[in-house]
Design an enzyme around this catalytic site. Sequence first.
Site, PDB file in Angstrom:
ATOM      1  N   ASP A 132       0.675  -1.353   0.118  1.00  0.00           N
ATOM      2  CA  ASP A 132       0.062   0.208   0.032  1.00  0.00           C
ATOM      3  C   ASP A 132       0.994   1.133   0.051  1.00  0.00           C
ATOM      4  O   ASP A 132       1.757   1.417   1.017  1.00  0.00           O
ATOM      5  CB  ASP A 132      -0.817  -0.233   1.169  1.00  0.00           C
ATOM      6  CG  ASP A 132      -1.876   1.259   1.416  1.00  0.00           C
ATOM      7  OD1 ASP A 132      -1.582   2.032   0.386  1.00  0.00           O
ATOM      8  OD2 ASP A 132      -2.612   1.181   2.186  1.00  0.00           O
ATOM      9  N   ILE A 133       0.772   1.961  -0.944  1.00  0.00           N
ATOM     10  CA  ILE A 133       1.634   3.203  -1.300  1.00  0.00           C
ATOM     11  C   ILE A 133       1.577   4.262   0.093  1.00  0.00           C
ATOM     12  O   ILE A 133       2.418   4.826   0.491  1.00  0.00           O
ATOM     13  CB  ILE A 133       1.379   3.897  -2.416  1.00  0.00           C
ATOM     14  CG1 ILE A 133       2.876   4.675  -3.048  1.00  0.00           C
ATOM     15  CG2 ILE A 133       0.392   4.658  -2.589  1.00  0.00           C
ATOM     16  CD1 ILE A 133       2.989   4.954  -4.368  1.00  0.00           C
ATOM     17  N   SER A 175      -2.039   4.753 -14.123  1.00  0.00           N
ATOM     18  CA  SER A 175      -3.163   4.514 -15.392  1.00  0.00           C
ATOM     19  C   SER A 175      -3.499   3.095 -15.615  1.00  0.00           C
ATOM     20  O   SER A 175      -4.458   2.847 -16.401  1.00  0.00           O
ATOM     21  CB  SER A 175      -2.442   4.974 -16.725  1.00  0.00           C
ATOM     22  OG  SER A 175      -2.697   6.294 -16.810  1.00  0.00           O
ATOM     23  N   THR A 176      -3.056   2.077 -14.614  1.00  0.00           N
ATOM     24  CA  THR A 176      -3.468   0.694 -14.702  1.00  0.00           C
ATOM     25  C   THR A 176      -4.493   0.254 -14.056  1.00  0.00           C
ATOM     26  O   THR A 176      -5.016  -0.774 -13.958  1.00  0.00           O
ATOM     27  CB  THR A 176      -2.182  -0.330 -14.339  1.00  0.00           C
ATOM     28  OG1 THR A 176      -2.202   0.017 -12.842  1.00  0.00           O
ATOM     29  CG2 THR A 176      -1.003   0.145 -15.021  1.00  0.00           C
ATOM     30  N   GLY A 177      -5.307   1.340 -13.367  1.00  0.00           N
ATOM     31  CA  GLY A 177      -6.658   0.932 -12.851  1.00  0.00           C
ATOM     32  C   GLY A 177      -7.725   1.569 -13.415  1.00  0.00           C
ATOM     33  O   GLY A 177      -8.042   1.101 -14.748  1.00  0.00           O
ATOM     34  N   GLY A 230      -9.552   4.743  -6.181  1.00  0.00           N
ATOM     35  CA  GLY A 230      -8.321   3.978  -6.451  1.00  0.00           C
ATOM     36  C   GLY A 230      -7.124   4.636  -5.355  1.00  0.00           C
ATOM     37  O   GLY A 230      -7.430   4.905  -4.100  1.00  0.00           O
ATOM     38  N   VAL A 231      -6.014   4.653  -5.967  1.00  0.00           N
ATOM     39  CA  VAL A 231      -4.847   5.185  -5.026  1.00  0.00           C
ATOM     40  C   VAL A 231      -5.044   6.454  -4.651  1.00  0.00           C
ATOM     41  O   VAL A 231      -4.684   6.946  -3.754  1.00  0.00           O
ATOM     42  CB  VAL A 231      -3.358   4.686  -5.766  1.00  0.00           C
ATOM     43  CG1 VAL A 231      -3.392   5.619  -7.065  1.00  0.00           C
ATOM     44  CG2 VAL A 231      -2.274   4.911  -4.825  1.00  0.00           C
ATOM     45  N   ASP A 232      -5.889   7.477  -5.430  1.00  0.00           N
ATOM     46  CA  ASP A 232      -6.034   8.910  -5.253  1.00  0.00           C
ATOM     47  C   ASP A 232      -6.752   8.849  -4.186  1.00  0.00           C
ATOM     48  O   ASP A 232      -6.376   9.756  -3.243  1.00  0.00           O
ATOM     49  CB  ASP A 232      -6.570   9.431  -6.425  1.00  0.00           C
ATOM     50  CG  ASP A 232      -6.886  10.986  -6.526  1.00  0.00           C
ATOM     51  OD1 ASP A 232      -6.140  11.580  -5.597  1.00  0.00           O
ATOM     52  OD2 ASP A 232      -7.276  11.485  -7.653  1.00  0.00           O
ATOM     53  N   ASN A 263      -6.316  12.573 -11.077  1.00  0.00           N
ATOM     54  CA  ASN A 263      -7.041  12.928 -12.421  1.00  0.00           C
ATOM     55  C   ASN A 263      -6.794  14.420 -12.591  1.00  0.00           C
ATOM     56  O   ASN A 263      -6.282  15.056 -11.697  1.00  0.00           O
ATOM     57  CB  ASN A 263      -8.657  12.646 -12.404  1.00  0.00           C
ATOM     58  CG  ASN A 263      -9.285  13.226 -11.382  1.00  0.00           C
ATOM     59  OD1 ASN A 263      -9.208  14.745 -11.250  1.00  0.00           O
ATOM     60  ND2 ASN A 263      -9.844  12.715 -10.520  1.00  0.00           N
TER      61      ASN A 263
HETATM   62  N1  AR6 Z   1      -1.278   1.459  -3.097  1.00  0.00           N
HETATM   63  C1  AR6 Z   1      -0.840   1.458  -4.288  1.00  0.00           C
HETATM   64  N2  AR6 Z   1      -1.564   1.121  -5.236  1.00  0.00           N
HETATM   65  C2  AR6 Z   1      -2.825   1.551  -5.244  1.00  0.00           C
HETATM   66  C3  AR6 Z   1      -3.439   1.586  -4.116  1.00  0.00           C
HETATM   67  C4  AR6 Z   1      -2.814   1.524  -2.913  1.00  0.00           C
HETATM   68  N3  AR6 Z   1      -3.223   2.187  -1.756  1.00  0.00           N
HETATM   69  N4  AR6 Z   1      -4.876   1.423  -4.531  1.00  0.00           N
HETATM   70  C5  AR6 Z   1      -4.756   1.300  -5.783  1.00  0.00           C
HETATM   71  N5  AR6 Z   1      -3.699   1.194  -6.389  1.00  0.00           N
HETATM   72  P1  AR6 Z   1      -6.185   3.940 -10.153  1.00  0.00           P
HETATM   73  P2  AR6 Z   1      -5.554   5.239 -12.892  1.00  0.00           P
HETATM   74  C6  AR6 Z   1      -3.342   0.526  -7.566  1.00  0.00           C
HETATM   75  O1  AR6 Z   1      -7.205   3.573 -10.514  1.00  0.00           O
HETATM   76  O2  AR6 Z   1      -5.449   4.046 -13.387  1.00  0.00           O
HETATM   77  C7  AR6 Z   1      -8.793   7.716  -9.472  1.00  0.00           C
HETATM   78  O3  AR6 Z   1     -10.136   7.840  -9.414  1.00  0.00           O
HETATM   79  C8  AR6 Z   1      -4.391  -0.021  -8.589  1.00  0.00           C
HETATM   80  O4  AR6 Z   1      -4.671  -1.278  -8.088  1.00  0.00           O
HETATM   81  O5  AR6 Z   1      -5.922   4.375  -8.685  1.00  0.00           O
HETATM   82  O6  AR6 Z   1      -4.216   6.296 -12.988  1.00  0.00           O
HETATM   83  C9  AR6 Z   1      -8.250   9.231 -10.159  1.00  0.00           C
HETATM   84  O7  AR6 Z   1      -8.699  10.241  -9.505  1.00  0.00           O
HETATM   85  C10 AR6 Z   1      -3.885   0.464 -10.092  1.00  0.00           C
HETATM   86  O8  AR6 Z   1      -2.900  -0.680 -10.207  1.00  0.00           O
HETATM   87  O9  AR6 Z   1      -5.536   4.970 -11.045  1.00  0.00           O
HETATM   88  C11 AR6 Z   1      -8.331   9.250 -11.648  1.00  0.00           C
HETATM   89  O10 AR6 Z   1      -9.706   9.620 -11.716  1.00  0.00           O
HETATM   90  C12 AR6 Z   1      -3.123   1.456  -9.680  1.00  0.00           C
HETATM   91  O11 AR6 Z   1      -2.915   1.866  -8.297  1.00  0.00           O
HETATM   92  C13 AR6 Z   1      -8.156   7.918 -11.943  1.00  0.00           C
HETATM   93  O12 AR6 Z   1      -8.710   6.853 -10.800  1.00  0.00           O
HETATM   94  C14 AR6 Z   1      -3.663   2.692 -10.259  1.00  0.00           C
HETATM   95  O13 AR6 Z   1      -5.313   2.452 -10.502  1.00  0.00           O
HETATM   96  C15 AR6 Z   1      -6.775   7.382 -12.321  1.00  0.00           C
HETATM   97  O14 AR6 Z   1      -6.816   6.125 -12.623  1.00  0.00           O
END
Ligand code: AR6
Length: 194
Positions: free
Chosen positions: A25-26, A132-134, A47-49, A39
């Site tokens: 977990d970052i 970008s992978t989520g 997600g991570v945000d 975003n």
């Molecule tokens: N620690 C590390 N990685 C994580 C965590 C965590 N706590 N939580 C999720 N991930 P995403 P994107 C991974 O969707 O694709 C947001 O709503 C997740 O499994 O967070 O860049 C923003 O506001 C995946 O592998 O980001 C934007 O609208 C990776 O983080 C949009 O999502 C990225 O997934 C950005 O989409």
Amino acid sequence: MSLFFQGETMEVMIGGAKLELVEGDITRQDVDAIVNAANSSLLGGGGVDGAIHRAGGPRILEECRQLGGCPAGEARLTTGGNLKARYVIHTVGPIYQGGGQREAQLLTSCYRESLKLATAKGLNSVAFPAISTGAYGYPLAEAARIALKTVMDYLVQHPQIKLVRFVLFGAAAYEAYEQALRELLRVFPGAREQ
Ligand code: AR6
């Protein structure tokens, strides 16, 4: 049988810098800066945000509001609020639309611009998620190759950065990165596994 879950890790030295892959977990990383996959509004999301804003508290969002957004491929800096990390670097990855919309260039730019901000701020250690992978749908294997290659190229040229850690959420992301790193190690001069 051990009762402790030892998350997967891999370490590579590139010159004097360490490149690490960890599953985790970052928001819990004790580094100078963690990178947020934001975003373009910089006003939070899922997600991570969402995880970073929840763990870091409202101060990060207050600082983000002052920044007026961020285009894809660029990066902005805030403090880390309640996180262990002193700073959060917010970068906006491309939404994957099949590969013909400069997604690879934009994703490369996210990693490079984030590291440039870290360098400008005099930081030594940075943790990245798999940008970008989520929600943004970038295929994991290709995103992993771009992320690792861009960071490895940067580390060779910027010895101030001593540690880059990729914090992968779940086994599938970790395994994609490990495979991409093993492939890059075969062709990248001077990189060696620890
Ligand atoms: N620690 C590390 N990685 C994580 C965590 C965590 N706590 N939580 C999720 N991930 P995403 P994107 C991974 O969707 O694709 C947001 O709503 C997740 O499994 O967070 O860049 C923003 O506001 C995946 O592998 O980001 C934007 O609208 C990776 O983080 C949009 O999502 C990225 O997934 C950005 O989409």
